[in-house]
Design an enzyme around this catalytic site. Structure first.
Site, PDB file in Angstrom:
ATOM      1  N   LYS A 172       0.884  -1.268  -0.084  1.00  0.00           N
ATOM      2  CA  LYS A 172      -0.036  -0.066  -0.105  1.00  0.00           C
ATOM      3  C   LYS A 172       0.706   1.233   0.078  1.00  0.00           C
ATOM      4  CE  LYS A 172      -1.433   2.456   3.108  1.00  0.00           C
ATOM      5  NZ  LYS A 172      -1.382   3.771   2.153  1.00  0.00           N
ATOM      6  N   GLU A 248      10.335   0.872  10.454  1.00  0.00           N
ATOM      7  CA  GLU A 248      11.466   1.994   9.958  1.00  0.00           C
ATOM      8  C   GLU A 248      10.486   3.101  10.385  1.00  0.00           C
ATOM      9  OE1 GLU A 248      13.196   4.846   8.864  1.00  0.00           O
ATOM     10  OE2 GLU A 248      13.114   4.175   7.051  1.00  0.00           O
ATOM     11  N   CYS A 282      13.592  10.712   7.004  1.00  0.00           N
ATOM     12  CA  CYS A 282      13.809  10.232   8.180  1.00  0.00           C
ATOM     13  C   CYS A 282      15.113  10.296   8.763  1.00  0.00           C
ATOM     14  CB  CYS A 282      13.146   8.953   8.433  1.00  0.00           C
ATOM     15  SG  CYS A 282      13.546   7.983   7.179  1.00  0.00           S
ATOM     16  N   GLU A 378      10.228  15.802  14.609  1.00  0.00           N
ATOM     17  CA  GLU A 378      11.027  15.676  13.217  1.00  0.00           C
ATOM     18  C   GLU A 378      10.684  17.008  12.504  1.00  0.00           C
ATOM     19  OE1 GLU A 378      11.627  11.637  10.768  1.00  0.00           O
ATOM     20  OE2 GLU A 378       9.638  11.648  11.665  1.00  0.00           O
TER      21      GLU A 378
HETATM   22  P1  ADP Z   1       3.814  10.327   7.163  1.00  0.00           P
HETATM   23  O1  ADP Z   1       3.916  11.335   8.337  1.00  0.00           O
HETATM   24  O2  ADP Z   1       5.435   9.979   6.582  1.00  0.00           O
HETATM   25  O3  ADP Z   1       2.841  10.699   6.328  1.00  0.00           O
HETATM   26  P2  ADP Z   1       2.445   8.181   8.021  1.00  0.00           P
HETATM   27  O4  ADP Z   1       2.692   6.921   9.107  1.00  0.00           O
HETATM   28  O5  ADP Z   1       1.111   8.753   8.326  1.00  0.00           O
HETATM   29  O6  ADP Z   1       3.663   9.080   7.874  1.00  0.00           O
HETATM   30  O7  ADP Z   1       2.397   7.380   6.741  1.00  0.00           O
HETATM   31  C1  ADP Z   1       3.158   6.254   6.272  1.00  0.00           C
HETATM   32  C2  ADP Z   1       2.211   5.050   5.634  1.00  0.00           C
HETATM   33  O8  ADP Z   1       1.311   4.549   6.361  1.00  0.00           O
HETATM   34  C3  ADP Z   1       1.532   5.644   4.244  1.00  0.00           C
HETATM   35  O9  ADP Z   1       1.278   4.680   3.114  1.00  0.00           O
HETATM   36  C4  ADP Z   1       0.165   5.786   5.026  1.00  0.00           C
HETATM   37  O10 ADP Z   1      -1.185   5.765   4.126  1.00  0.00           O
HETATM   38  C5  ADP Z   1       0.061   4.811   5.943  1.00  0.00           C
HETATM   39  N1  ADP Z   1      -0.986   4.732   6.939  1.00  0.00           N
HETATM   40  C6  ADP Z   1      -1.199   5.932   7.506  1.00  0.00           C
HETATM   41  N2  ADP Z   1      -2.189   5.309   8.773  1.00  0.00           N
HETATM   42  C7  ADP Z   1      -2.444   4.215   8.592  1.00  0.00           C
HETATM   43  C8  ADP Z   1      -3.151   3.183   9.409  1.00  0.00           C
HETATM   44  N3  ADP Z   1      -3.884   3.331  10.323  1.00  0.00           N
HETATM   45  N4  ADP Z   1      -2.878   2.022   9.013  1.00  0.00           N
HETATM   46  C9  ADP Z   1      -2.168   1.251   7.708  1.00  0.00           C
HETATM   47  N5  ADP Z   1      -1.545   2.370   7.253  1.00  0.00           N
HETATM   48  C10 ADP Z   1      -1.514   3.607   7.519  1.00  0.00           C
END
Ligand code: ADP
Length: 474
Positions: A172, A248, A282, A378
């Site tokens: 995803k 990560e 990161c 960050e």
């Molecule tokens: P960033 O701050 O880098 O956007 P996130 O952790 O929000 O970090 O996003 C990183 C990845 O995790 C993206 O692919 C995002 O769509 C996915 N993501 C965010 N929330 C969820 C969740 N509850 N379950 C699964 N994937 C998620």
């Protein structure tokens, strides 16, 4: 080649029931409408990955490696097109997108060869009529969840290892940058990676798809790159099924310059460590810790370099600093800068952004203290936070004053000092007189709240393989 905007599941392009828009972060122009994967599509992808697994794991490792190598070659053959797409949806300068495509392909090349080296062991037994062997086996279908800051590389770093090990994958990509991942799937399809081995489910409902991935007993492992908050909740969700997990997560990298450092090298390293991808990485240098005697000279030299950066649309010639990803990122930067200034930091270059554009001109702040949010969080933008350290031990204490532990940078020349410092750092990676540590042949990963697991390197297959020990009585 036609822009891929459907989900890629079981070797087919599957339109969902709904679509979501992907925008250019520079001007908010819509680039495409992409299939929004839902729980049902996630399930279909999981089933496809499960069906494809037995044949993929049975394929001799060199043949799996050959397909990964072909995918790498395909990427390298289309660097310009892939890079432009990345710049459009992510915003980064085109030269950085070109570098990212090559970096992303390097993981496939690396793991293509690692596939052939997934050696087991023969262990000396205590009995003459017994043989003890260890073989490595793929863990099974894996779920890969990736962020928007390196849309190709974060995916190939996981896919390369997973496929080399004999695992299949459901992935995803981030909702802000799904197009690069789908472009990669097009190439995978072209080179003949069998259907179901790679499945890409784009969505703007991350948790709906993510929840299906982690809830499914078919998925044996989750590899996630993203925020610590989401990583933690996914880890909890994986507990019931005892899934293997690699995380990560965030970093809060210290960039330490001791008084005996070569300052020109330190400034050059700082520019890379801070401004790559407009600071949205990161491993970006988050906290500059400079030993007192050289603090002023370092700041002046750094400002001189920073003032030469050209912000702009990533695809325009001469631009080396694209926009930040979205309005939320702009608001966060303003908040961090304003909070620091309110608590006594000085802006020595640039100005707090006005919030009207995602194009952020670099800002350099001096006089940072540990009470400020910018010290803890960050930054993820082109903002330099400078703090002075009294001496080496103060610098080390400051460097470790964070819940994160991904990468640390240290600039000095005295060997004894460097060795002490390296040993004292609580971190997964160290750049010693080096501003860029990421490379396919080295183990990338963190400790503490930066997560666990290692990507790339000869250790990269470990997360995707299980050891099977076999004791044989002759
Ligand atoms: P960033 O701050 O880098 O956007 P996130 O952790 O929000 O970090 O996003 C990183 C990845 O995790 C993206 O692919 C995002 O769509 C996915 N993501 C965010 N929330 C969820 C969740 N509850 N379950 C699964 N994937 C998620």
């Amino acid at each position: 080649m036609k822009l891929a905007t459907e989900a890629y599941v079981d070797g087919s392009w599957v339109p969902g029931t709904r679509r979501f828009a992907v925008y250019d972060p520079f001007d908010n122009a819509m680039i495409a409408e992409v299939t929004a994967g839902d729980a049902a599509l996630a399930d279909t992808a999981i089933e496809a990955a499960a069906r494809a697994f037995p044949a993929w794991r049975a394929k001799p490792a060199p043949e799996r490696g050959k397909l990964l190598g072909a995918l790498a070659a395909k990427m390298l053959g289309e660097v310009d097109r892939l890079a432009l797409l990345c710049t459009r949806e992510n915003g980064k300068a085109l030269s950085e997108s070109v570098a990212e495509v090559k970096y992303a392909a390097s993981f496939l090349t690396w793991f293509a060869a690692e596939a052939e080296r997934a050696y087991g062991e023969a262990i000396p037994s205590s009995y003459s009529d017994q043989r003890l062997l260890v073989q490595r086996e793929p863990v099974g279908p894996c779920a890969l969840i990736t962020p928007w800051n390196f849309p190709y590389a974060m995916l190939t770093r996981k896919l390369g290892a997973a496929l080399a090990a004999g695992c299949t994958a459901v992935a995803k990509p981030a909702e802000l940058t799904p197009l690069s991942a789908l472009a990669l799937a097009q190439l995978a399809d072209e080179v003949g990676i069998p259907r179901g081995v790679i499945n890409i489910v784009p969505t703007d409902h991350a948790s709906e798809v993510g929840d299906r991935f982690v809830a499914s007993p078919v998925i044996r492992k989750l590899s996630f790159t993203g925020s610590t908050a989401v990583g933690r909740s996914l880890l909890r969700a994986c507990a019931d099924d005892l899934k293997r997990v690699s995380l990560e997560l965030g970093g809060n990298a210290p960039f330490v310059v001791l008084a005996d450092a070569d300052l020109d090298k330190a400034v050059a390293g700082a520019m890379i460590a801070k401004f790559r991808n407009a600071g949205q990485s990161c491993v970006a240098a988050n906290r500059f810790i400079i030993e007192a005697p050289i603090a002023k000279v370092f700041a002046n030299k750094l400002v001189e370099q920073v003032s030469q950066l050209t912000p702009g649309r990533g695809s325009d010639p001469g631009v080396d600093l694209g926009p930040v990803i979205d309005d939320r990122a702009v608001a966060k930067l303003i908040k961090l800068i304003d909070d620091a200034v309110e608590q006594g930091a000085r802006i020595i270059h640039g100005a707090s952004p006005d919030g009207r554009s995602r194009l952020i001109s670099p800002v350099v702040l001096d006089g940072i203290t540990s009470d400020m949010a910018i010290w803890r969080e960050e930054i993820f933008g082109p903002v330099v936070a400078l703090r002075t350290a009294k001496n080496e031990s103060d610098a080390l204490a400051q460097a470790n004053d964070t819940e994160y532990g991904l990468v640390s940078y240290i600039y000095a020349t005295d060997a004894a000092r460097l060795t002490r410092f390296i040993d004292g750092l609580e971190t997964g990676m160290v750049g010693v007189n080096e501003g860029l540590v990421s490379t396919a042949q080295a183990p990338f990963g963190g400790i503490k709240h930066s997560g666990f697991g290692r990507e790339g390197s000869r250790h990269g297959l470990d997360d995707y393989t299980a050891l099977k020990y076999v004791a044989t009585r002759l």
